[in-house]
Design an enzyme around this catalytic site. Structure first.
Site, PDB file in Angstrom:
ATOM      1  N   SER A 212      47.866  44.504  39.750  1.00  0.00           N
ATOM      2  CA  SER A 212      47.533  45.560  40.697  1.00  0.00           C
ATOM      3  C   SER A 212      46.216  45.313  41.423  1.00  0.00           C
ATOM      4  O   SER A 212      46.037  44.303  42.076  1.00  0.00           O
ATOM      5  CB  SER A 212      47.539  46.901  39.969  1.00  0.00           C
ATOM      6  OG  SER A 212      47.432  47.944  40.892  1.00  0.00           O
ATOM      7  N   HIS A 213      45.255  46.216  41.244  1.00  0.00           N
ATOM      8  CA  HIS A 213      43.992  46.161  41.982  1.00  0.00           C
ATOM      9  C   HIS A 213      42.949  45.323  41.261  1.00  0.00           C
ATOM     10  O   HIS A 213      41.834  45.182  41.740  1.00  0.00           O
ATOM     11  CB  HIS A 213      43.468  47.580  42.162  1.00  0.00           C
ATOM     12  CG  HIS A 213      43.442  48.315  40.852  1.00  0.00           C
ATOM     13  ND1 HIS A 213      44.596  48.707  40.210  1.00  0.00           N
ATOM     14  CD2 HIS A 213      42.425  48.664  40.051  1.00  0.00           C
ATOM     15  CE1 HIS A 213      44.274  49.281  39.066  1.00  0.00           C
ATOM     16  NE2 HIS A 213      42.964  49.266  38.937  1.00  0.00           N
TER      17      HIS A 213
ATOM     18  N   ASP B 119      46.223  47.898  48.009  1.00  0.00           N
ATOM     19  CA  ASP B 119      45.684  47.107  46.901  1.00  0.00           C
ATOM     20  C   ASP B 119      46.443  45.795  46.690  1.00  0.00           C
ATOM     21  O   ASP B 119      47.288  45.409  47.497  1.00  0.00           O
ATOM     22  CB  ASP B 119      45.678  47.938  45.613  1.00  0.00           C
ATOM     23  CG  ASP B 119      47.069  48.120  45.036  1.00  0.00           C
ATOM     24  OD1 ASP B 119      48.038  48.121  45.823  1.00  0.00           O
ATOM     25  OD2 ASP B 119      47.197  48.242  43.802  1.00  0.00           O
TER      26      ASP B 119
ATOM     27  N   ASP C 103      48.924  44.668  44.885  1.00  0.00           N
ATOM     28  CA  ASP C 103      50.399  44.604  44.929  1.00  0.00           C
ATOM     29  C   ASP C 103      51.014  45.619  45.888  1.00  0.00           C
ATOM     30  O   ASP C 103      52.228  45.808  45.896  1.00  0.00           O
ATOM     31  CB  ASP C 103      50.969  44.790  43.517  1.00  0.00           C
ATOM     32  CG  ASP C 103      50.600  46.132  42.910  1.00  0.00           C
ATOM     33  OD1 ASP C 103      49.538  46.671  43.263  1.00  0.00           O
ATOM     34  OD2 ASP C 103      51.377  46.652  42.095  1.00  0.00           O
TER      35      ASP C 103
ATOM     36  N   ASP D  75      50.874  48.968  46.200  1.00  0.00           N
ATOM     37  CA  ASP D  75      51.358  50.309  45.870  1.00  0.00           C
ATOM     38  C   ASP D  75      50.300  51.388  46.106  1.00  0.00           C
ATOM     39  O   ASP D  75      50.640  52.556  46.240  1.00  0.00           O
ATOM     40  CB  ASP D  75      51.950  50.386  44.453  1.00  0.00           C
ATOM     41  CG  ASP D  75      50.986  49.942  43.372  1.00  0.00           C
ATOM     42  OD1 ASP D  75      49.863  49.510  43.703  1.00  0.00           O
ATOM     43  OD2 ASP D  75      51.370  50.020  42.194  1.00  0.00           O
ATOM     44  N   ARG D  76      49.032  51.004  46.161  1.00  0.00           N
ATOM     45  CA  ARG D  76      47.991  52.012  46.378  1.00  0.00           C
ATOM     46  C   ARG D  76      47.602  52.092  47.854  1.00  0.00           C
ATOM     47  O   ARG D  76      47.822  51.141  48.606  1.00  0.00           O
ATOM     48  CB  ARG D  76      46.734  51.668  45.577  1.00  0.00           C
ATOM     49  CG  ARG D  76      46.946  51.722  44.094  1.00  0.00           C
ATOM     50  CD  ARG D  76      45.643  51.495  43.355  1.00  0.00           C
ATOM     51  NE  ARG D  76      45.863  51.642  41.924  1.00  0.00           N
ATOM     52  CZ  ARG D  76      44.917  51.916  41.052  1.00  0.00           C
ATOM     53  NH1 ARG D  76      43.669  52.029  41.444  1.00  0.00           N
ATOM     54  NH2 ARG D  76      45.205  52.044  39.767  1.00  0.00           N
TER      55      ARG D  76
ATOM     56  N   LYS E 159      54.738  53.967  43.520  1.00  0.00           N
ATOM     57  CA  LYS E 159      53.896  54.427  44.610  1.00  0.00           C
ATOM     58  C   LYS E 159      53.964  53.389  45.723  1.00  0.00           C
ATOM     59  O   LYS E 159      54.300  52.231  45.473  1.00  0.00           O
ATOM     60  CB  LYS E 159      52.482  54.681  44.141  1.00  0.00           C
ATOM     61  CG  LYS E 159      51.822  53.543  43.423  1.00  0.00           C
ATOM     62  CD  LYS E 159      50.603  54.051  42.651  1.00  0.00           C
ATOM     63  CE  LYS E 159      50.036  52.964  41.762  1.00  0.00           C
ATOM     64  NZ  LYS E 159      49.697  53.454  40.430  1.00  0.00           N
TER      65      LYS E 159
HETATM   66  C1  G1P Z   1      45.111  53.608  36.402  1.00  0.00           C
HETATM   67  C2  G1P Z   1      45.133  54.896  37.196  1.00  0.00           C
HETATM   68  C3  G1P Z   1      46.507  55.518  37.133  1.00  0.00           C
HETATM   69  C4  G1P Z   1      47.547  54.502  37.619  1.00  0.00           C
HETATM   70  C5  G1P Z   1      47.411  53.204  36.840  1.00  0.00           C
HETATM   71  C6  G1P Z   1      48.332  52.120  37.388  1.00  0.00           C
HETATM   72  O1  G1P Z   1      45.415  53.871  35.060  1.00  0.00           O
HETATM   73  O2  G1P Z   1      44.171  55.803  36.719  1.00  0.00           O
HETATM   74  O3  G1P Z   1      46.529  56.669  37.932  1.00  0.00           O
HETATM   75  O4  G1P Z   1      48.842  55.000  37.463  1.00  0.00           O
HETATM   76  O5  G1P Z   1      46.069  52.726  36.923  1.00  0.00           O
HETATM   77  O6  G1P Z   1      48.043  51.810  38.717  1.00  0.00           O
HETATM   78  P1  G1P Z   1      44.296  54.032  33.921  1.00  0.00           P
HETATM   79  O7  G1P Z   1      43.450  52.795  33.967  1.00  0.00           O
HETATM   80  O8  G1P Z   1      43.497  55.237  34.298  1.00  0.00           O
HETATM   81  O9  G1P Z   1      45.071  54.214  32.652  1.00  0.00           O
HETATM   82 ZN    ZN Z   2      48.753  48.412  42.449  1.00  0.00          ZN
END
Ligand code: G1P
Ligand code: ZN
Length: 543
Positions: free
Chosen positions: A113-114, A277, A279, A281-282, A376
Site C-alpha cells: 500500500s502506502h 497511494d 496501490d 486505493d487511497r 477502496k
Molecule cells: C491502516 C488504516 C486503515 C486501513 C489500513 C489498510 O490500518 O488505519 O484505515 O484500512 O491501513 O490500508 P492500521 O495501520 O491503522 O491498522
Molecule cells: Zn493502499
C-alpha cells in the site's frame, strides 16, 4: 514433467493482517518465504485446481520476480488460468474489478500500500476473494493455520512468462492472459460518473493537479484524466511508477504529498488537487487553499453523490470505520439513510456492500469507496469529486463551507506514534481498557467523559463478532478521542490517537483545527498517560 514438491519448514506466526501480509522486502526474499506464504494461501482457500486467479501489483521492487514465482506455483497447483496486468501492474481497485468482471476465484495483489518500496523497504501480498474484496477473518485464519504446518510447496520449473506482451500464453497446462491494466477499469468509471460533464469542465479551463506519487495510479490517471477527460498535459505529476516510488512514501496525506500541498496552498494554485497511494486505493482531496480531511470528503460525497449517474436514485446506506469522524453520520441522518460503524479495515465493508445495505463507505485513512468494487478506490473518489464540481460549479472550499453550515463541522486529526516498543504500547492500551469502567463522568483537562468503551462489532449480515477494535472516549460537548494500535506497521507498534470536536456555531466553522482540538488532545494524553507509559512526547505524524 518439471514439477517439484519443495520441502520446506513452516513459517509459524505469519498472520495476515487487515490488508494481507506486509513485511520488509528482505523477509519476503528469504529462501522459500514467499513460496510458503503463497502455498498457505492456496491451501487455506481450499486449493486452486481449475480456478482462475487475477494477479498484479503496484510495481514496487520485487513485484515482477514475485509474480513469476506465483505463476509457477499456480501452475503447479493446477490453476486453470491467471489473468495478469501488463508489466505485472494492477491497482488494487482495478484488481478487485477484474476479479468481479471475470468471475475469477479470487486474486493475489502484491503491494504494501502506502509503505515505501525498495530492497530496504516494504513488500506485501494479499488474497482477495471471489467478491473482489479482502479475505474475511475466517479465511485469513485458515491461511495462518496452514503456515504452521506446511512442509512442502509446489512449483514448476519453467522460464519466465513474458509479462510485457498483451495476449495469451501457457505455462504447462495453465493459461496466462496478460491484460491492459487500465482498460476495464476506465470502462467501469464511465458507467459511474458523467465523463461528458467532466470533459466540459476541463474544456472550460478548470485546472487540476493529480500527484500519482511515482506509484501505480500514474498510468490510470494519464489515460483517464489527460486522455479521456481532456485535462491539460502536465495535470498528472510523478506519473511514472518506480520500484521505490521515487524514494518517497506513496502516502497521500499533507505530509508525504508535500509537493502537491505546496502547489495547492501557493500562488496560482490549480482549482483542484488530488493524490493517490502506492496501490491506488487511497485518495487525498485538496482544493485551492483548502485541504479536505478524508472524513469530511466521505461526508461531502454522501451529500452530493446523487449528482453522478450511478447514484442518481440515492444511496441505500453508508458506512464508516469507527475512528472516522462522525461527519458522515450527520449527513446520513439528514438524508434518512442508515450509517454503519465498522472496525478499521476494508474487509468489514464487504458484507454490507454485498448485502446492498450500503452504497458508499470510507475511512479516515484516506480510503473511500462504493459498491462498484470491494476495495477502496482512489481514482474513483477523485472522479466523483470532479463530477460534483462540474455539476455544482462551486469551489472545493465553498462546497465544504456549505456542508459545515448545514451539518456542523467535525474538526479532526489523527496522531501517530510510530515504532513504539510493542510491550509498552500494549501496556498503555491494557491500562486504558482496565480504567474504562471508572471513566464515566470523570473530569480531565477541562472536559468531562460522557461515555467510554472498547468497540466491538456485530456484523449485521453474518452475525460474527469482532471484539477489541479500539477504545472510544466520548466527551460532553461533542468531542471524542479514540485509541488503537495499528495492524499494518512493519516495525514495533504504532499507536494511533484520533481526535474529533464537533462545532455547530456558525462563527466557529473556519478555525485552525489544531487550536480547536487542543483541549481534547490534552485530555486524551492525560487519560492514556502516553508519555509516562511509552516515553514518547510528540507524535511522528499528524494527519
Ligand atoms: C491502516 C488504516 C486503515 C486501513 C489500513 C489498510 O490500518 O488505519 O484505515 O484500512 O491501513 O490500508 P492500521 O495501520 O491503522 O491498522
Ligand atoms: Zn493502499
Amino acid at each position: 514433467m518439471p514439477m517439484q514438491n519443495v520441502r520446506t519448514t513452516p513459517i509459524d506466526g505469519q498472520k495476515p493482517g487487515t490488508s494481507g501480509l506486509r513485511k520488509k522486502t528482505a523477509v519476503f526474499k528469504r529462501p522459500h518465504y514467499l513460496e510458503n506464504y503463497v502455498q498457505a494461501i492456496f491451501d487455506g482457500i481450499g486449493g486452486i485446481a481449475g480456478k482462475t486467479l487475477v494477479v498484479g501489483g503496484d510495481g514496487r521492487y520485487f513485484n515482477d520476480s514475485a509474480i513469476q514465482i506465483i505463476l509457477r506455483m499456480a501452475a503447479a497447483n493446477d490453476a486453470a488460468k491467471c489473468i495478469v496486468g501488463q508489466g505485472g501492474i494492477l491497482s488494487t481497485p482495478a484488481a478487485s474489478h477484474l476479479i468481479r468482471l471475470r468471475q475469477a476465484g479470487g486474486g493475489l495483489i502484491l503491494s504494501a500500500s502506502h509503505n515505501p518500496g525498495g530492497p530496504d523497504a516494504d513488500f506485501g501480498l494479499k488474497y482477495n476473494g471471489p467478491n473482489g474484496g479482502p479475505a474475511s477473518e475466517a479465511v485469513t485464519d485458515k491461511i495462518f493455520e496452514r503456515t504452521k504446518t506446511l512442509d512442502f510447496y509446489k512449483i514448476i520449473a519453467a522460464d519466465d512468462v513474458d509479462l510485457g506482451t498483451i495476449g495469451t500464453q501457457t505455462l504447462e497446462d495453465m493459461t496466462v492472459e496478460i491484460v491492459d491494466p487500465v482498460a476495464d477499469y476506465a470502462a467501469l468509471m464511465q458507467t459511474i460518473v458523467d465523463f461528458d460533464k467532466i470533459r466540459a469542465l476541463f474544456a472550460g479551463g478548470f485546472t487540476m493537479c493529480f500527484d500519482a506519487m511515482h506509484a501505480v495510479t500514474g498510468p490510470y490517471a494519464y489515460a483517464i484524466l489527460e486522455g479521456e477527460l481532456g485535462a491539460a498535459k502536465g495535470t498528472v505529476i510523478n506519473g511514472m511508477p518506480s520500484p521505490d516510488f521515487g524514494g518517497g512514501h506513496p502516502d497521500p496525506n499533507p505530509i508525504w504529498a508535500k509537493e502537491l500541498m505546496d502547489k495547492m496552498l501557493g500562488a496560482n494554485a490549480p482549482d483542484f488537487g488530488a493524490a493517490s497511494d502506492g496501490d491506488g486505493d487511497r485518495n487525498m482531496i485538496v482544493g485551492r487553499g483548502a485541504y479536505v480531511t478524508p472524513s469530511d470528503s466521505l461526508a461531502l460525497l454522501t451529500a452530493k453523490a446523487h449528482l453522478a449517474p450511478a447514484y442518481s436514485s440515492g444511496l441505500s446506506g453508508v458506512a464508516r470505520s469507527m475512528p472516522t469522524s462522525r461527519a458522515v453520520d450527520r449527513v446520513a441522518a439528514s438524508l434518512g439513510i442508515e450509517c454503519f460503524e465498522t472496525p478499521t479495515g476494508w474487509k468489514f465493508f464487504g458484507n454490507l456492500l454485498d448485502a446492498g445495505k450500503v452504497t458508499l463507505c470510507g475511512e479516515e485513512s484516506a480510503g473511500t469507496g462504493s459498491d462498484h468494487v470491494r476495495e477502496k478506490d482512489g481514482l474513483w473518489a477523485v472522479l466523483l469529486w470532479l463530477n460534483i464540481l462540474a455539476e455544482t460549479k462551486k469551489s472545493v472550499a465553498d462546497l465544504m463551507g456549505d456542508l459545515w453550515a448545514a451539518h456542523g463541522r467535525c474538526y479532526y486529526a489523527r496522531l501517530d506514534y510510530e515504532d513504539v516498543d510493542s510491550d509498552k504500547a500494549h501496556a498503555m492500551v491494557d491500562a486504558l481498557r482496565t480504567a474504562l469502567p471508572s471513566l464515566g463522568g470523570k473530569a480531565v483537562g477541562g472536559m468531562t467523559v460522557e461515555n467510554a468503551d472498547e468497540f466491538s462489532y456485530l456484523d449485521p449480515v453474518d452475525g460474527s463478532t469482532s471484539a477489541g477494535q479500539g477504545i472510544r472516549i466520548a466527551f460532553a460537548g461533542g468531542a471524542r478521542a479514540v485509541f488503537r494500535l495499528s495492524g499494518t506497521g512493519t516495525q514495533g507498534a504504532t499507536i494511533r490517537i484520533y481526535l474529533e470536536q464537533l462545532e455547530t456555531d456558525p462563527d466557529r466553522l473556519h478555525l485552525e483545527p489544531g487550536t480547536v482540538l487542543a483541549q481534547v488532545r490534552g485530555a486524551a494524553l492525560a487519560l492514556s498517560d502516553l508519555t509516562a507509559m511509552t516515553g514518547r512526547v510528540d507524535p511522528d505524524v499528524v494527519t
